[in-house]
Design an enzyme around this catalytic site. Sequence first.
Site, PDB file in Angstrom:
ATOM      1  N   ASN A   1       0.875  -1.178   0.000  1.00 27.50           N
ATOM      2  CA  ASN A   1       0.000   0.000   0.000  1.00 27.50           C
ATOM      3  C   ASN A   1       0.906   1.220   0.000  1.00 27.50           C
ATOM      4  O   ASN A   1       1.517   1.538   1.019  1.00 27.50           O
ATOM      5  CB  ASN A   1      -0.884  -0.037   1.263  1.00 27.50           C
ATOM      6  CG  ASN A   1      -1.638   1.267   1.481  1.00 27.50           C
ATOM      7  OD1 ASN A   1      -1.737   2.097   0.575  1.00 27.50           O
ATOM      8  ND2 ASN A   1      -2.168   1.453   2.677  1.00 27.50           N
ATOM      9  N   TRP A   2       0.988   1.874  -1.134  1.00 25.56           N
ATOM     10  CA  TRP A   2       1.937   2.997  -1.271  1.00 25.56           C
ATOM     11  C   TRP A   2       1.406   4.297  -0.664  1.00 25.56           C
ATOM     12  O   TRP A   2       2.128   5.275  -0.600  1.00 25.56           O
ATOM     13  CB  TRP A   2       2.280   3.211  -2.744  1.00 25.56           C
ATOM     14  CG  TRP A   2       3.287   2.234  -3.258  1.00 25.56           C
ATOM     15  CD1 TRP A   2       3.890   1.224  -2.576  1.00 25.56           C
ATOM     16  CD2 TRP A   2       3.829   2.187  -4.594  1.00 25.56           C
ATOM     17  NE1 TRP A   2       4.774   0.548  -3.388  1.00 25.56           N
ATOM     18  CE2 TRP A   2       4.750   1.121  -4.626  1.00 25.56           C
ATOM     19  CE3 TRP A   2       3.615   2.931  -5.755  1.00 25.56           C
ATOM     20  CZ2 TRP A   2       5.467   0.790  -5.781  1.00 25.56           C
ATOM     21  CZ3 TRP A   2       4.320   2.609  -6.904  1.00 25.56           C
ATOM     22  CH2 TRP A   2       5.241   1.541  -6.917  1.00 25.56           C
ATOM     23  N   LYS A   3       0.153   4.336  -0.280  1.00 25.90           N
ATOM     24  CA  LYS A   3      -0.437   5.568   0.267  1.00 25.90           C
ATOM     25  C   LYS A   3      -0.159   6.733  -0.696  1.00 25.90           C
ATOM     26  O   LYS A   3      -0.162   6.525  -1.902  1.00 25.90           O
ATOM     27  CB  LYS A   3       0.100   5.814   1.675  1.00 25.90           C
ATOM     28  CG  LYS A   3      -0.001   4.552   2.540  1.00 25.90           C
ATOM     29  CD  LYS A   3       0.225   4.765   3.992  1.00 25.90           C
ATOM     30  CE  LYS A   3       0.037   3.442   4.724  1.00 25.90           C
ATOM     31  NZ  LYS A   3       0.099   3.547   6.167  1.00 25.90           N
TER      32      LYS A   3
ATOM     33  N   HIS B   1      -9.482   1.450   5.033  1.00 21.25           N
ATOM     34  CA  HIS B   1      -8.198   1.639   5.714  1.00 21.25           C
ATOM     35  C   HIS B   1      -8.389   2.629   6.858  1.00 21.25           C
ATOM     36  O   HIS B   1      -9.171   3.569   6.749  1.00 21.25           O
ATOM     37  CB  HIS B   1      -7.153   2.162   4.717  1.00 21.25           C
ATOM     38  CG  HIS B   1      -5.769   2.150   5.288  1.00 21.25           C
ATOM     39  ND1 HIS B   1      -5.330   3.117   6.159  1.00 21.25           N
ATOM     40  CD2 HIS B   1      -4.744   1.275   5.129  1.00 21.25           C
ATOM     41  CE1 HIS B   1      -4.084   2.829   6.510  1.00 21.25           C
ATOM     42  NE2 HIS B   1      -3.705   1.729   5.900  1.00 21.25           N
TER      43      HIS B   1
ATOM     44  N   GLU C   1      -6.696   5.023   7.870  1.00 23.18           N
ATOM     45  CA  GLU C   1      -6.468   6.438   7.516  1.00 23.18           C
ATOM     46  C   GLU C   1      -7.714   7.039   6.861  1.00 23.18           C
ATOM     47  O   GLU C   1      -8.014   8.208   7.042  1.00 23.18           O
ATOM     48  CB  GLU C   1      -5.223   6.545   6.614  1.00 23.18           C
ATOM     49  CG  GLU C   1      -3.953   6.348   7.432  1.00 23.18           C
ATOM     50  CD  GLU C   1      -2.782   5.775   6.663  1.00 23.18           C
ATOM     51  OE1 GLU C   1      -2.781   5.813   5.422  1.00 23.18           O
ATOM     52  OE2 GLU C   1      -1.842   5.266   7.334  1.00 23.18           O
TER      53      GLU C   1
ATOM     54  N   GLU D   1      -5.418  -4.709  10.706  1.00 21.76           N
ATOM     55  CA  GLU D   1      -4.384  -3.696  10.911  1.00 21.76           C
ATOM     56  C   GLU D   1      -4.677  -2.916  12.194  1.00 21.76           C
ATOM     57  O   GLU D   1      -5.494  -1.982  12.181  1.00 21.76           O
ATOM     58  CB  GLU D   1      -4.352  -2.717   9.735  1.00 21.76           C
ATOM     59  CG  GLU D   1      -4.024  -3.352   8.404  1.00 21.76           C
ATOM     60  CD  GLU D   1      -3.426  -2.348   7.428  1.00 21.76           C
ATOM     61  OE1 GLU D   1      -2.345  -2.621   6.913  1.00 21.76           O
ATOM     62  OE2 GLU D   1      -4.029  -1.287   7.204  1.00 21.76           O
TER      63      GLU D   1
ATOM     64  N   GLY E   1       2.608   2.364  10.716  1.00 19.60           N
ATOM     65  CA  GLY E   1       3.637   3.402  10.581  1.00 19.60           C
ATOM     66  C   GLY E   1       4.362   3.742  11.870  1.00 19.60           C
ATOM     67  O   GLY E   1       5.105   4.715  11.934  1.00 19.60           O
TER      68      GLY E   1
ATOM     69  N   SER F   1       3.376  -1.957  10.342  1.00 21.96           N
ATOM     70  CA  SER F   1       4.829  -2.030  10.600  1.00 21.96           C
ATOM     71  C   SER F   1       5.437  -3.387  10.240  1.00 21.96           C
ATOM     72  O   SER F   1       6.346  -3.875  10.918  1.00 21.96           O
ATOM     73  CB  SER F   1       5.143  -1.658  12.053  1.00 21.96           C
ATOM     74  OG  SER F   1       4.803  -0.295  12.288  1.00 21.96           O
TER      75      SER F   1
HETATM   76  P1  PGA Z   1       2.906   0.392   7.485  1.00 17.95           P
HETATM   77  O1  PGA Z   1       1.449   0.628   6.902  1.00 17.95           O
HETATM   78  O2  PGA Z   1       3.400  -0.921   6.945  1.00 17.95           O
HETATM   79  O3  PGA Z   1       3.733   1.563   6.987  1.00 17.95           O
HETATM   80  O4  PGA Z   1       2.787   0.367   8.983  1.00 17.95           O
HETATM   81  C1  PGA Z   1       0.530  -0.442   6.755  1.00 17.95           C
HETATM   82  C2  PGA Z   1      -0.772   0.064   6.196  1.00 17.95           C
HETATM   83  O5  PGA Z   1      -1.191   1.174   6.541  1.00 17.95           O
HETATM   84  O6  PGA Z   1      -1.431  -0.642   5.387  1.00 17.95           O
END
Ligand code: PGA
Length: 257
Positions: A10-12, A96, A98, A168, A174, A214
Site C-alpha cells: 500500500n503505497w499511500k 483503511h 487512515e 491492521e 507506521g 509495521s
Molecule cells: P505500514 O502501513 O506498513 O507503513 O505500517 C501499513 C498500512 O497502513 O497498510
Amino acid sequence: MTRRKMLIGNWKMYKTVAEARAFAEQLGRSAHLLADSLDYAICPPVTALQTLRVVLPTKVALGAQNIYFEQQGAFTGEVSAEMVRELGARYVIVGHSERRNLFGESDEWVRQKVHTAVASGLTPILCVGEDLRQREQNETMSVVERQTMSGLSDLTGEQVATAVIAYEPVWAIGSGMTPSPEQAEEVIAHIRRVVSDTKGQETAKQIRILYGGSVKPNNIAGFVAQPNIDGALVGGASLEVESFVAMAQAMAGGEQS
Ligand code: PGA
C-alpha cells in the site's frame, strides 16, 4: 484447501508516475526472485495505475487504495470502481484506518464500498483494526467483529470467500510497533470465526486474512508462519524494491520461481 499467501503493498500518497515507473522497472529485473507460490499486488496512487499496468512484472497485480461507492455522478474528486478497473486494478483497499480516521469514513460507507467493489468485479481488501484506546479497554475483539460483520454484510458466502480482510491495529500502522505474531494470530483467528458464524465454515476456510502494521523484512516471516495469517498488507516497507523482494523471499522461505 490451502490458501495462497499474499504480499500486498500500500503505497499511500507516495510516488509520482516517474518514481512508480522506476520502481516497476527495478522490480522487473528482480522478478525471478518472486516465488510463484505467492500472490503479489501493489496499490499505488491512482495516478500511477496506468503506468504500472504496463511496466510491472505480470505476476504483480494492481490495486486501488480507494473508490467511491456510486458508479458515476456529481461527486467532485472521487473515482469509481469502473475507472480504476479500466486502469488495471484487480483489488481495492476499503476501510483503511487512515480513511476511517482522517476522512471520516463510517462503517456504513465501508459496507457500501465493499458492495460496489464486488459488484464491479474488484476484490475488496477490507481493513479492520482497533486503536490504542480500544486495545487498552479490551475492545479489540468487539471492534474487529463489528467492522468485519458490517463490511461483509451485503455479500454472499461465495463473494466473501474470494474477498480479502486485512487486520491492521491502528497503533501499529507506521509506528514501528507491532503485536506479537501470536497476538495477531489470536485476533485473526477470531475474525475467521466471525466469518464462519455469519457466512459459513467453507467460506471462512477460503477467505484470506492478512496482517498489516509495521511489517518489515525482518518480522514478516513470524506473522505468516501463523496458521490463520495468509500474508501481509505493507505500507512503508513496500516502497523500496529491495525490501519488497526481501519480504517476498522471507514469506516463501527462500523459494524462487
Ligand atoms: P505500514 O502501513 O506498513 O507503513 O505500517 C501499513 C498500512 O497502513 O497498510
